[in-house]
Design a protein around this motif. Structure first.
Motif, PDB file in Angstrom:
ATOM      1  N   ASN A 151     -17.935  -7.572   0.272  1.00  0.00           N
ATOM      2  CA  ASN A 151     -16.654  -8.202  -0.070  1.00  0.00           C
ATOM      3  C   ASN A 151     -16.406  -8.302  -1.575  1.00  0.00           C
ATOM      4  N   LYS A 152     -17.200  -7.614  -2.349  1.00  0.00           N
ATOM      5  CA  LYS A 152     -16.978  -7.656  -3.796  1.00  0.00           C
ATOM      6  C   LYS A 152     -15.666  -6.971  -4.154  1.00  0.00           C
ATOM      7  N   TYR A 153     -15.348  -5.892  -3.439  1.00  0.00           N
ATOM      8  CA  TYR A 153     -14.128  -5.145  -3.721  1.00  0.00           C
ATOM      9  C   TYR A 153     -13.230  -5.104  -2.491  1.00  0.00           C
ATOM     10  N   THR A 154     -11.946  -5.240  -2.748  1.00  0.00           N
ATOM     11  CA  THR A 154     -10.929  -4.956  -1.740  1.00  0.00           C
ATOM     12  C   THR A 154     -10.215  -3.691  -2.177  1.00  0.00           C
ATOM     13  N   ILE A 155     -10.231  -2.688  -1.324  1.00  0.00           N
ATOM     14  CA  ILE A 155      -9.643  -1.388  -1.641  1.00  0.00           C
ATOM     15  C   ILE A 155      -8.356  -1.236  -0.836  1.00  0.00           C
ATOM     16  N   ILE A 156      -7.261  -1.003  -1.531  1.00  0.00           N
ATOM     17  CA  ILE A 156      -5.968  -0.895  -0.857  1.00  0.00           C
ATOM     18  C   ILE A 156      -5.360   0.471  -1.144  1.00  0.00           C
ATOM     19  N   ALA A 157      -5.074   1.222  -0.091  1.00  0.00           N
ATOM     20  CA  ALA A 157      -4.384   2.505  -0.212  1.00  0.00           C
ATOM     21  C   ALA A 157      -2.890   2.278  -0.056  1.00  0.00           C
ATOM     22  N   GLU A 158      -2.086   3.094  -0.743  1.00  0.00           N
ATOM     23  CA  GLU A 158      -0.651   2.818  -0.797  1.00  0.00           C
ATOM     24  C   GLU A 158       0.188   4.059  -0.539  1.00  0.00           C
ATOM     25  N   ASP A 160       2.531   5.435  -2.276  1.00  0.00           N
ATOM     26  CA  ASP A 160       2.828   6.335  -3.379  1.00  0.00           C
ATOM     27  C   ASP A 160       1.597   7.135  -3.825  1.00  0.00           C
ATOM     28  N   GLY A 161       0.502   7.057  -3.066  1.00  0.00           N
ATOM     29  CA  GLY A 161      -0.703   7.794  -3.380  1.00  0.00           C
ATOM     30  C   GLY A 161      -1.719   7.029  -4.206  1.00  0.00           C
ATOM     31  N   THR A 162      -1.364   5.814  -4.636  1.00  0.00           N
ATOM     32  CA  THR A 162      -2.284   5.007  -5.442  1.00  0.00           C
ATOM     33  C   THR A 162      -3.349   4.366  -4.562  1.00  0.00           C
ATOM     34  N   ILE A 163      -4.575   4.293  -5.075  1.00  0.00           N
ATOM     35  CA  ILE A 163      -5.638   3.485  -4.484  1.00  0.00           C
ATOM     36  C   ILE A 163      -5.922   2.369  -5.488  1.00  0.00           C
ATOM     37  N   GLU A 164      -5.734   1.124  -5.077  1.00  0.00           N
ATOM     38  CA  GLU A 164      -5.991   0.001  -5.976  1.00  0.00           C
ATOM     39  C   GLU A 164      -7.318  -0.647  -5.615  1.00  0.00           C
ATOM     40  N   SER A 220       3.047  -0.183  -4.559  1.00  0.00           N
ATOM     41  CA  SER A 220       3.932   0.318  -3.508  1.00  0.00           C
ATOM     42  C   SER A 220       3.465  -0.276  -2.177  1.00  0.00           C
ATOM     43  N   ILE A 221       4.059   0.149  -1.084  1.00  0.00           N
ATOM     44  CA  ILE A 221       3.729  -0.423   0.220  1.00  0.00           C
ATOM     45  C   ILE A 221       2.307  -0.023   0.620  1.00  0.00           C
ATOM     46  N   PRO A 222       1.423  -0.969   0.938  1.00  0.00           N
ATOM     47  CA  PRO A 222       0.064  -0.630   1.379  1.00  0.00           C
ATOM     48  C   PRO A 222       0.095   0.134   2.705  1.00  0.00           C
ATOM     49  N   THR A 223      -0.906   0.992   2.872  1.00  0.00           N
ATOM     50  CA  THR A 223      -1.052   1.714   4.141  1.00  0.00           C
ATOM     51  C   THR A 223      -2.372   1.393   4.835  1.00  0.00           C
ATOM     52  N   HIS A 224      -3.447   1.164   4.053  1.00  0.00           N
ATOM     53  CA  HIS A 224      -4.765   0.871   4.618  1.00  0.00           C
ATOM     54  C   HIS A 224      -5.519  -0.052   3.662  1.00  0.00           C
ATOM     55  N   VAL A 225      -6.519  -0.752   4.202  1.00  0.00           N
ATOM     56  CA  VAL A 225      -7.338  -1.632   3.370  1.00  0.00           C
ATOM     57  C   VAL A 225      -8.786  -1.548   3.840  1.00  0.00           C
ATOM     58  N   GLU A 258       6.736  -4.288   4.956  1.00  0.00           N
ATOM     59  CA  GLU A 258       7.401  -3.307   4.095  1.00  0.00           C
ATOM     60  C   GLU A 258       7.698  -3.923   2.728  1.00  0.00           C
ATOM     61  N   ASN A 259       6.650  -4.406   2.082  1.00  0.00           N
ATOM     62  CA  ASN A 259       6.757  -4.963   0.734  1.00  0.00           C
ATOM     63  C   ASN A 259       5.527  -4.569  -0.063  1.00  0.00           C
ATOM     64  N   ASN A 260       5.609  -4.742  -1.353  1.00  0.00           N
ATOM     65  CA  ASN A 260       4.528  -4.310  -2.229  1.00  0.00           C
ATOM     66  C   ASN A 260       3.484  -5.401  -2.438  1.00  0.00           C
ATOM     67  N   TYR A 261       2.869  -5.806  -1.380  1.00  0.00           N
ATOM     68  CA  TYR A 261       1.773  -6.769  -1.482  1.00  0.00           C
ATOM     69  C   TYR A 261       0.952  -6.723  -0.202  1.00  0.00           C
ATOM     70  N   LEU A 262      -0.207  -7.354  -0.271  1.00  0.00           N
ATOM     71  CA  LEU A 262      -1.053  -7.496   0.908  1.00  0.00           C
ATOM     72  C   LEU A 262      -1.599  -8.914   0.923  1.00  0.00           C
ATOM     73  N   LYS A 263      -1.493  -9.585   2.043  1.00  0.00           N
ATOM     74  CA  LYS A 263      -1.999 -10.945   2.197  1.00  0.00           C
ATOM     75  C   LYS A 263      -3.196 -10.942   3.144  1.00  0.00           C
ATOM     76  N   THR A 264      -4.192 -11.749   2.800  1.00  0.00           N
ATOM     77  CA  THR A 264      -5.361 -11.927   3.661  1.00  0.00           C
ATOM     78  C   THR A 264      -5.388 -13.359   4.161  1.00  0.00           C
TER      79      THR A 264
END
Length: 799
Positions: free
Chosen positions: A84-91, A93-97, A73-78, A51-57
């Motif tokens: 492996n060129k891109y890491t896609i993180i859904a959050e 607050d509706g953002t996709i990074e 915001s808090i990630p929901t899916h990755v 429950e934090n605004n980051y994702l660790k691999t």
């Protein structure tokens, strides 16, 4: 005027927001529950979500972080795409990074919805995601554009690419849609269940659909049901093996069921009893290995032999309290370790481990430790960690300890409603106050002259009593929520209080009434600490901010964002320029209130390990260099404008901390024979001035000596503040506690009132009466008169 006050006046009515750099060096361990994790099918690495605004691999073999992604915001899916060129993180607050793993200059965000992302999947350079705004989106990563979106009448729960032109969408009412997204055409829609579809998978051209209530369906390419059955259990999660020949279902009753994808026969049923499973994922390369998460660690489970092995130990003990003692900060962890952090070097130089569960601790001026144990015992240890005294005090957990300013008494409270007053150092019970509150004791504070004690409880009340007898108790019962923290001022009888509702209040202990209610409401207040001169109050809140308040006018002087985790504890430096803030994640931040920045941050690990670092990349640690990557990750941005070169140092000396050294006794006795206080000050460079009692002594040398004649008429308290400044603007402050012996005052008015602390008249002195001086408070003297102690106006007497 001190440099701290100058800084506040310059930025008066301005709220500062200090940029943090806590992600420069990243803790390899979590301090919140791991709510989910994902396996990279290409590399086998896993990414954890808390429950934090980051994702660790993490690399499972090396047991270290390989990537750290700071999110909005808090990630929901990755998802990982294009080799492996891109890491896609859904959050949430509706953002996709979209993180480009080759260069951060090409990172970007997809902002097409304000609602949380409920599912994310990929196909080549495209991603598909569903949102709680009832819309499904298909986005082309390389072209950076939305290729398809459709709003449904119900909330879509999951979406998958069926092939290069069609997608499958399921919703919370049990429907499945087959859509030609390139032509925006619905091919077919079918309702297969009355509950949410939580998982869709395509296996050998068949569609597997799983509903929340435990129904499993197999459909052909035309969405005709060719098989179905019910587990009779609520499904939490589903995971398919690398080649899709098997799949596992995790149910809400902690059961794992292994199926053959072709025959749908149950191959194994497992129900681990020793921990509660939060999430499951299949190994990317082994068909017999399943990964489990219990909220704390990641395990591998051999589904046939049923053997379990811990792969990653991700959650470490929390630091729950700090106490500053000279140039050291003592800290307590949730696994009963007490460490000694050296402020000057930025390294933990000692730590103690205890077999009993330690709930709270205090430290005396000479470094003795007082511990409260879970079993209701109190223990006294010397500075070397040798047990001196151990006594059973209560049958309940004692969660709160407080030492009186004179160190004559220790006060303890906890799970029962009693408050215990003990004498030091023998830990003898002086008084037991029964049923002071109707619920557990939350916090305790004693005023500067040990006449008042305040106690906060989970019954939403604060009690204020005469100390140490606990007479004349009054209750402040206006609070709608629990008060979590309270603190008496250091030189006056004002009590600060704050808690869940985020409102800071001041209570006037002289008149037993509310003095001030600060107007600005913050997040819930977890910690409160007065500055040494009582001009400022620092509060730490659950949103990771530290607030600095002007105690005189109630203004909010500055806001400092320390971290994403809540502030656990606060402590001021002696010169009030610096504030140490402990936040969740064992992050100890040094805040410079003059420069409005954070020059140093430290992460505390278990067994006495730590790392301290600056924004320029310098860091120091007592962890051996060959294993340091097992404890922390050096997040070196590769943007042209963010590049950092890390340099390991033996120690980190913050130049701005090196103010003048003031040599002066901490206590001084003023008598009829001696009122001259000797002091000296030294600095590496030049001392520019020394301030005492409103006088400024200009200096221009490395050393300075002074014999100060102390006149009680010029005093406003029993504490003398001495400040010295160097040519870099650094300030050092020392406090001298004054006592008086054989000094007498004579009344020269016809009648002079002598009052108690509440302002009530306790005696009338006449012209010519002789009073014994005991102390000073503002424009009054504390005096002894006919076996009574009280306060008389300075204007009524002469020395």
């Amino acid at each position: 005027m001190s440099a701290l006050r100058k800084s506040f006046l310059i930025f008066f009515l301005t709220i500062f927001s200090i940029n943090i750099f806590s992600n420069l060096i990243v803790n390899n361990f979590e301090h919140s529950e791991i709510i989910d994790f994902f396996v990279n099918e290409n590399t086998g690495e896993i990414s954890t979500i808390v429950e934090n605004n980051y994702l660790k691999t993490y690399d499972l073999k090396e047991k270290r972080i390989t990537h750290y992604y700071s999110t909005s915001s808090i990630p929901t899916h990755v998802e990982w795409i294009l080799d492996n060129k891109y890491t896609i993180i859904a959050e949430s607050d509706g953002t996709i990074e979209v993180f480009n793993n080759d260069t951060s200059l090409l990172n970007y965000k997809i902002n097409v919805t304000d609602e949380s992302i409920s599912s994310l999947s990929s196909f080549r350079d495209k991603i598909i995601f569903t949102s709680l705004d009832k819309t499904v989106y298909v986005y082309n990563i390389t072209k950076r554009k939305v290729e398809f979106q459709r709003r449904f009448s119900t909330i879509p729960t999951v979406a998958e690419f069926y092939d290069e032109r069609t997608i499958l969408v399921a919703d919370h009412s049990g429907k499945i849609f087959l859509i030609d997204y390139l032509n925006n055409k619905e091919i077919k829609a079918i309702e297969i269940d009355n509950y949410s579809i939580i998982k869709l998978s395509i296996v050998n051209n068949n569609v597997f659909a799983f509903s929340m209530n435990g129904n499993i369906y197999v459909l052909d390419k035309d969405l005709k049901i060719i098989n179905s059955f019910s587990l009779g259990l609520t499904i939490r999660e589903v995971s398919f093996s690398p080649l899709n020949e098997n799949f596992t279902v995790l149910t809400m009753n902690n059961q794992i069921i292994l199926f053959d994808s072709s025959t749908l026969k149950i191959l194994e049923e497992l129900k681990p009893d020793n921990f509660n499973i939060k999430a499951i994922e299949w190994s990317n390369e082994k068909n017999d290995i399943l990964y489990l998460n219990d909220g704390v660690n990641i395990y591998s489970l051999n589904i046939y032999s049923k053997s379990i092995e811990k792969l990653l130990e991700l959650k470490k003990p929390d630091v729950i309290k700090i106490i500053r003692n000279n140039n050291h900060i003592y800290y307590l962890t949730s696994d009963s370790e007490i460490g000694v952090f050296n402020i000057d070097s930025g390294i933990i130089e000692n730590h103690f481990s205890f077999s009993e569960e330690i709930v709270d601790f205090e430290i005396t001026k000479n470094g003795y430790l007082i511990l409260s144990e879970n079993s209701g015992y109190l223990s006294l240890y010397n500075s070397e960690g040798t047990l001196i005294e151990n006594k059973k005090i209560s049958d309940f957990k004692l969660t709160t300890l407080e030492i009186s300013p004179s160190e004559k008494f220790l006060i303890a409270g906890g799970w029962e409603n009693n408050v215990y007053v003990l004498t030091l150092p023998d830990l003898s019970v002086y008084k037991v106050v029964e049923n002071l509150h109707n619920n557990w004791i939350k916090d305790i504070s004693i005023n500067y002259n040990e006449t008042k004690i305040a106690v906060a409880s989970l019954d939403k009340k604060v009690s204020i009593s005469d100390f140490p007898k606990f007479k004349n108790t009054i209750y402040i019962e206006e609070f709608p929520y629990i008060i979590w923290s309270l603190d008496w001022a250091n030189n006056s009888n004002f009590l600060s209080m704050g808690g869940f509702e985020g409102i800071l209040r001041l209570w006037d202990g002289r008149f037993n009434q509310l003095y001030k209610r600060f107007e600005i409401i913050t997040a819930s207040i977890k910690a409160i600490e007065w500055s040494h001169d009582d001009n400022y109050i620092a509060t730490g809140t659950t949103d990771g901010n530290v607030y600095i308040w002007n105690s005189k006018n109630g203004n909010l002087e500055s806001t400092i964002n320390v971290s994403n985790g809540e502030i656990v504890d606060l402590t001021w430096s002696n010169d009030e320029r610096y504030l140490y803030a402990l936040s969740k994640g064992n992050l100890l931040s040094l805040i410079d209130l003059q420069q409005n920045n954070i020059p140093l941050q430290s992460i505390i690990f278990e067994k006495g390990y730590s790392v301290s670092y600056r924004k320029n990349g310098e860091y120091t640690t007592n962890i051996p260099e060959q294993v340091e990557n097992k404890f922390f990750y050096k997040n070196n941005p590769i943007s042209l404008f963010e590049a950092v070169t890390f340099e390991r140092k033996e120690s980190i000396n913050i130049p701005i901390l090196e103010g003048p050294v003031i040599n002066v006794p901490s206590e001084f006795l003023i008598s009829d024979k001696n009122n001259s206080l000797l002091l000296s000050a030294f600095d590496n460079n030049l001392i520019t001035k020394v301030e005492i009692l409103g006088q400024t002594f200009l200096v221009n040398s490395q050393s300075y000596y002074l014999s100060l004649e102390i006149n009680p008429e010029k005093l406003t308290s029993n504490v003398l503040e001495i400040s010295a400044y160097d040519d870099d603007g650094n300030k050092s402050t020392k406090y001298v506690h004054l006592k008086f012996e054989n000094i007498y005052l004579q009344v020269f008015t016809n009648q002079a009132e002598i009052t108690n602390e509440q302002g009530e008249i306790i005696a009338i002195a006449s012209r010519g009466d002789i009073l014994k001086l005991k102390g000073v408070l503002g424009d009054t003297y504390k005096v002894e008169y006919i076996d009574k102690e009280g306060y008389i106006k300075k204007a009524f007497v002469t020395l």
